[in-house]
Design a protein around this motif. Sequence first.
Motif, PDB file in Angstrom:
ATOM      1  N   ILE A 189      -0.415  -0.726  -1.249  1.00 27.02           N
ATOM      2  CA  ILE A 189      -1.605  -0.223  -0.784  1.00 27.02           C
ATOM      3  C   ILE A 189      -1.937  -1.948  -0.667  1.00 27.02           C
ATOM      4  CG2 ILE A 189      -3.830  -0.749  -2.484  1.00 27.02           C
ATOM      5  CD1 ILE A 189      -2.874   0.917  -4.551  1.00 27.02           C
ATOM      6  N   VAL A 190      -1.165  -2.910  -0.310  1.00 29.59           N
ATOM      7  CA  VAL A 190      -1.799  -3.709   0.118  1.00 29.59           C
ATOM      8  C   VAL A 190      -1.639  -4.067   1.674  1.00 29.59           C
ATOM      9  CG1 VAL A 190      -1.476  -6.770   0.906  1.00 29.59           C
ATOM     10  CG2 VAL A 190      -1.466  -5.496  -1.799  1.00 29.59           C
ATOM     11  N   GLU A 191       0.800  -3.019   2.311  1.00 34.29           N
ATOM     12  CA  GLU A 191       0.215  -2.852   3.333  1.00 34.29           C
ATOM     13  C   GLU A 191      -0.805  -1.321   3.652  1.00 34.29           C
ATOM     14  OE1 GLU A 191       5.204  -2.590   3.131  1.00 34.29           O
ATOM     15  OE2 GLU A 191       4.343  -1.456   1.759  1.00 34.29           O
ATOM     16  N   GLU A 192      -1.379  -0.573   3.189  1.00 35.03           N
ATOM     17  CA  GLU A 192      -1.844   0.234   3.839  1.00 35.03           C
ATOM     18  C   GLU A 192      -3.352  -0.271   4.613  1.00 35.03           C
ATOM     19  OE1 GLU A 192      -4.117   3.407   1.847  1.00 35.03           O
ATOM     20  OE2 GLU A 192      -2.298   4.293   1.775  1.00 35.03           O
ATOM     21  N   GLN A 193      -3.439  -1.423   3.210  1.00 34.78           N
ATOM     22  CA  GLN A 193      -5.245  -1.689   4.236  1.00 34.78           C
ATOM     23  C   GLN A 193      -4.689  -2.950   5.069  1.00 34.78           C
ATOM     24  OE1 GLN A 193      -5.385  -4.452   0.048  1.00 34.78           O
ATOM     25  NE2 GLN A 193      -5.800  -2.938  -0.745  1.00 34.78           N
ATOM     26  N   HIS A 194      -3.758  -2.737   5.096  1.00 40.20           N
ATOM     27  CA  HIS A 194      -3.251  -4.031   6.242  1.00 40.20           C
ATOM     28  C   HIS A 194      -2.524  -2.621   7.892  1.00 40.20           C
ATOM     29  CE1 HIS A 194      -3.813  -8.204   5.885  1.00 40.20           C
ATOM     30  NE2 HIS A 194      -3.637  -7.521   4.238  1.00 40.20           N
ATOM     31  N   GLN A 195      -2.694  -1.641   7.474  1.00 43.49           N
ATOM     32  CA  GLN A 195      -2.606  -0.450   8.516  1.00 43.49           C
ATOM     33  C   GLN A 195      -1.172  -0.631   8.620  1.00 43.49           C
ATOM     34  OE1 GLN A 195      -5.425  -2.130   9.341  1.00 43.49           O
ATOM     35  NE2 GLN A 195      -6.753  -0.974   8.181  1.00 43.49           N
ATOM     36  N   LEU A 196      -0.141  -1.380   7.582  1.00 43.43           N
ATOM     37  CA  LEU A 196       1.298  -0.889   7.934  1.00 43.43           C
ATOM     38  C   LEU A 196       1.760  -0.271   6.980  1.00 43.43           C
ATOM     39  CD1 LEU A 196       1.713  -5.097   7.592  1.00 43.43           C
ATOM     40  CD2 LEU A 196       1.798  -3.689   9.632  1.00 43.43           C
ATOM     41  N   LYS A 197       2.778   0.235   7.383  1.00 42.91           N
ATOM     42  CA  LYS A 197       3.675   1.285   6.226  1.00 42.91           C
ATOM     43  C   LYS A 197       4.466   0.849   5.394  1.00 42.91           C
ATOM     44  CE  LYS A 197       8.280   1.908   8.710  1.00 42.91           C
ATOM     45  NZ  LYS A 197       8.909   2.276   9.106  1.00 42.91           N
ATOM     46  N   HIS A 198       4.535   1.425   4.126  1.00 43.44           N
ATOM     47  CA  HIS A 198       5.201   0.726   2.686  1.00 43.44           C
ATOM     48  C   HIS A 198       6.689   0.622   3.557  1.00 43.44           C
ATOM     49  CE1 HIS A 198       5.884  -0.133  -0.753  1.00 43.44           C
ATOM     50  NE2 HIS A 198       6.909   0.956  -1.428  1.00 43.44           N
ATOM     51  N   ASP A 199       7.105  -0.972   3.251  1.00 40.85           N
ATOM     52  CA  ASP A 199       8.486  -0.933   3.423  1.00 40.85           C
ATOM     53  C   ASP A 199       9.083  -2.083   2.252  1.00 40.85           C
ATOM     54  OD1 ASP A 199      10.235  -2.274   5.718  1.00 40.85           O
ATOM     55  OD2 ASP A 199       9.421  -3.446   5.895  1.00 40.85           O
ATOM     56  N   SER A 200       8.725  -2.082   1.630  1.00 37.89           N
ATOM     57  CA  SER A 200       9.355  -3.101   0.666  1.00 37.89           C
ATOM     58  C   SER A 200       9.732  -2.360  -0.835  1.00 37.89           C
ATOM     59  CB  SER A 200       7.978  -3.621   0.019  1.00 37.89           C
ATOM     60  OG  SER A 200       7.435  -2.475  -1.418  1.00 37.89           O
ATOM     61  N   VAL A 201      11.449  -3.329  -0.789  1.00 40.28           N
ATOM     62  CA  VAL A 201      12.049  -2.809  -1.662  1.00 40.28           C
ATOM     63  C   VAL A 201      12.485  -3.641  -2.826  1.00 40.28           C
ATOM     64  CG1 VAL A 201      14.447  -2.222  -2.592  1.00 40.28           C
ATOM     65  CG2 VAL A 201      13.422  -0.884  -0.440  1.00 40.28           C
ATOM     66  N   ILE A 202      12.219  -3.627  -4.086  1.00 35.77           N
ATOM     67  CA  ILE A 202      11.742  -4.783  -5.228  1.00 35.77           C
ATOM     68  C   ILE A 202      13.444  -4.513  -6.139  1.00 35.77           C
ATOM     69  CG2 ILE A 202      10.579  -5.472  -7.261  1.00 35.77           C
ATOM     70  CD1 ILE A 202       8.030  -5.259  -5.982  1.00 35.77           C
ATOM     71  N   HIS A 203      13.783  -5.018  -6.660  1.00 27.92           N
ATOM     72  CA  HIS A 203      14.313  -5.565  -7.232  1.00 27.92           C
ATOM     73  C   HIS A 203      14.290  -7.378  -8.187  1.00 27.92           C
ATOM     74  CE1 HIS A 203      18.983  -4.912  -5.498  1.00 27.92           C
ATOM     75  NE2 HIS A 203      17.806  -3.501  -5.173  1.00 27.92           N
ATOM     76  N   THR A 204      14.122  -6.072 -10.030  1.00 27.55           N
ATOM     77  CA  THR A 204      13.932  -6.838 -11.072  1.00 27.55           C
ATOM     78  C   THR A 204      14.878  -7.673 -11.156  1.00 27.55           C
ATOM     79  OG1 THR A 204      11.341  -6.371 -10.486  1.00 27.55           O
ATOM     80  CG2 THR A 204      11.947  -7.746 -12.997  1.00 27.55           C
ATOM     81  N   GLY A 205      15.298  -8.505 -11.656  1.00 32.96           N
ATOM     82  CA  GLY A 205      16.428  -9.250 -13.237  1.00 32.96           C
ATOM     83  C   GLY A 205      15.215  -9.819 -14.092  1.00 32.96           C
ATOM     84  N   VAL A 206      16.064  -9.181 -15.887  1.00 33.27           N
ATOM     85  CA  VAL A 206      15.356  -9.629 -16.451  1.00 33.27           C
ATOM     86  C   VAL A 206      16.227 -10.011 -17.589  1.00 33.27           C
ATOM     87  CG1 VAL A 206      14.062  -9.023 -18.608  1.00 33.27           C
ATOM     88  CG2 VAL A 206      13.355  -8.309 -16.137  1.00 33.27           C
TER      89      VAL A 206
END
Length: 141
Positions: free
Chosen positions: A64-81
Amino acid sequence: MAVEGSLYHTEVVNERGLTGQSYVRGNEGLSLGVSSSLVQSPGTNPEQFIGFALSTCFNATIGIVEEQHQLKHDSVIHTGVDIVKDTKGYKFVVRCQIMFHEIDNEKGKQMVAEALDQCPVAKLLKGNEEVSFEVVDQFSF
């Protein structure tokens, strides 16, 4: 019962702790076997639930933030718990790593900073000293 102003309400029921099932009330079919990560038994554990919640919600918010900056979605997330012993029992250590394919790390850090103020799951966790968010060039776990 939903709180005033609620955009969505759900109720998850657990009757037996880390054995048996947890289920969403009123939603037929959405039921998960649960277990402890500290014993060998089938089922989803709290560490996995936290990882799913943070990875999913935070990555969607970055989009959503990327879209607000006119950027395409580009992130991948890994979460370690991880669960570790502390002086009064146990605690979770949560490490969220965010990688961007085309956005440089400085711009990525800006996207992450903005998303930290918007994502409801990140808002719950970000003030805890055992939770970290890091933009990376490659994942370390």
